[in-house]
Design an enzyme around this catalytic site. Sequence first.
Site, PDB file in Angstrom:
ATOM      1  N   ASN A  10       0.867  -1.184   0.000  1.00 54.52           N
ATOM      2  CA  ASN A  10       0.000   0.000   0.000  1.00 54.52           C
ATOM      3  C   ASN A  10       0.903   1.234   0.000  1.00 54.52           C
ATOM      4  OD1 ASN A  10      -1.788   2.067   0.547  1.00 54.52           O
ATOM      5  ND2 ASN A  10      -2.240   1.398   2.638  1.00 54.52           N
ATOM      6  N   TRP A  11       0.978   1.881  -1.148  1.00 56.47           N
ATOM      7  CA  TRP A  11       1.900   3.021  -1.267  1.00 56.47           C
ATOM      8  C   TRP A  11       1.343   4.310  -0.666  1.00 56.47           C
ATOM      9  CZ3 TRP A  11       3.873   2.226  -6.980  1.00 56.47           C
ATOM     10  CH2 TRP A  11       4.784   1.155  -6.981  1.00 56.47           C
ATOM     11  N   LYS A  12       0.070   4.305  -0.316  1.00 58.88           N
ATOM     12  CA  LYS A  12      -0.548   5.510   0.257  1.00 58.88           C
ATOM     13  C   LYS A  12      -0.290   6.702  -0.674  1.00 58.88           C
ATOM     14  CE  LYS A  12       0.049   3.268   4.650  1.00 58.88           C
ATOM     15  NZ  LYS A  12       0.255   3.329   6.086  1.00 58.88           N
ATOM     16  N   HIS A  95      -9.305   1.255   5.185  1.00 60.25           N
ATOM     17  CA  HIS A  95      -7.984   1.463   5.795  1.00 60.25           C
ATOM     18  C   HIS A  95      -8.111   2.453   6.947  1.00 60.25           C
ATOM     19  CE1 HIS A  95      -3.861   2.644   6.455  1.00 60.25           C
ATOM     20  NE2 HIS A  95      -3.539   1.481   5.921  1.00 60.25           N
ATOM     21  N   GLU A  97      -6.380   4.820   7.954  1.00 59.71           N
ATOM     22  CA  GLU A  97      -6.151   6.249   7.668  1.00 59.71           C
ATOM     23  C   GLU A  97      -7.391   6.874   7.038  1.00 59.71           C
ATOM     24  OE1 GLU A  97      -2.504   5.622   5.532  1.00 59.71           O
ATOM     25  OE2 GLU A  97      -1.558   5.039   7.423  1.00 59.71           O
ATOM     26  N   GLU A 167      -5.054  -4.863  10.946  1.00 57.49           N
ATOM     27  CA  GLU A 167      -3.971  -3.901  11.150  1.00 57.49           C
ATOM     28  C   GLU A 167      -4.223  -3.104  12.429  1.00 57.49           C
ATOM     29  OE1 GLU A 167      -2.123  -2.724   7.128  1.00 57.49           O
ATOM     30  OE2 GLU A 167      -3.910  -1.508   7.383  1.00 57.49           O
ATOM     31  N   GLY A 173       2.916   2.275  10.612  1.00 54.86           N
ATOM     32  CA  GLY A 173       3.857   3.371  10.394  1.00 54.86           C
ATOM     33  C   GLY A 173       4.613   3.775  11.636  1.00 54.86           C
ATOM     34  N   SER A 214       3.792  -2.178  10.190  1.00 55.78           N
ATOM     35  CA  SER A 214       5.248  -2.253  10.336  1.00 55.78           C
ATOM     36  C   SER A 214       5.819  -3.625   9.968  1.00 55.78           C
ATOM     37  CB  SER A 214       5.672  -1.843  11.752  1.00 55.78           C
ATOM     38  OG  SER A 214       5.288  -0.494  12.008  1.00 55.78           O
ATOM     39  N   GLY A 236       5.215   1.177   4.548  1.00 57.57           N
ATOM     40  CA  GLY A 236       6.586   1.677   4.414  1.00 57.57           C
ATOM     41  C   GLY A 236       7.536   0.780   3.639  1.00 57.57           C
TER      42      GLY A 236
HETATM   43  P1  PGA Z   1       3.141   0.237   7.518  1.00 61.41           P
HETATM   44  O1  PGA Z   1       1.657   0.476   6.941  1.00 61.41           O
HETATM   45  O2  PGA Z   1       3.624  -1.061   6.923  1.00 61.41           O
HETATM   46  O3  PGA Z   1       3.928   1.424   7.034  1.00 61.41           O
HETATM   47  O4  PGA Z   1       3.029   0.165   9.003  1.00 61.41           O
HETATM   48  C1  PGA Z   1       0.750  -0.591   6.866  1.00 61.41           C
HETATM   49  C2  PGA Z   1      -0.563  -0.123   6.299  1.00 61.41           C
HETATM   50  O5  PGA Z   1      -0.990   1.006   6.583  1.00 61.41           O
HETATM   51  O6  PGA Z   1      -1.223  -0.873   5.537  1.00 61.41           O
END
Ligand code: PGA
Length: 257
Positions: A10-12, A95, A97, A167, A173, A214, A236
């Site tokens: 997931n590149w966001k 997600h 976010e 998650e 993150g 992470s 990430g």
């Molecule tokens: P992260 O993000 O690997 O940077 O913790 C995971 C995600 O939001 O899917």
Amino acid sequence: MHRKPIVVGNWKMNKSPREAIDFVKQLEARVREFDSVDKAVAPTSLALTGVSDALQGTQLLVAAQNAHWKVGGAFTGQVSATMLRGLAQFVILGHSEVRAYLAETDANVNRKAKAALAAGLQPIIAVGESLAQNEAGETIDFVRGQVSAALAGISAADMARVVIAYEPLWAIGTGKSATSEQADGIIGAAVREPLRELYNDSVADNTRIQYGGSVKPGNMAEFMAQPNIDGALVGGASLHVDDFAALVEIAARVKGS
Ligand code: PGA
């Protein structure tokens, strides 16, 4: 029962369309041999067309980061699931976010999941508790609630195309991942077992469930070794070709056969 491992990056809000195309060409060459693993990149919607064109005929798949439930209309800033047909095979929904910054609700995640399935996409439904909920001992009830709300009205047959990503918010993150045993226990109790009640044993045993938060090459093997974990949703680390390729290689090694 064999669940094919699935690793999704997931590149966001990272990588321009040009950067995304360069990246997936490099990544595709590195992961081509691992056909026992489903792998997908989720670029920004702006990059979906270029990435999809660049990956035509390959086994590196494409995921969108979100999709609206309506087919079209006056919804500024949105992309519909129908529009993603032919460009993406997966779509990430719910997600944390999007839930936190864009007020995504369980009801909308459910609408979006149904629309995605109707458009022929495979939804990756993200669930997970906050640090406060975790510390208050509310994790299982909360995540169970998110799962059953997201899946309301989705048939057992359609569940073959649904992926769930657990998650924990406090692990996204932050560099602080849940331990693999913790994650496996929560996934079992809050996701896989409820699927037995909501559907049946076959749905519970066959639904693919990812861990996210992470995940990196250094901890991927531990997560993949857990019985309830079928893959990873990765932020990430998925921004680096070497790391992404390593994650796919580890998934293939630990659970690919
Ligand atoms: P992260 O993000 O690997 O940077 O913790 C995971 C995600 O939001 O899917």
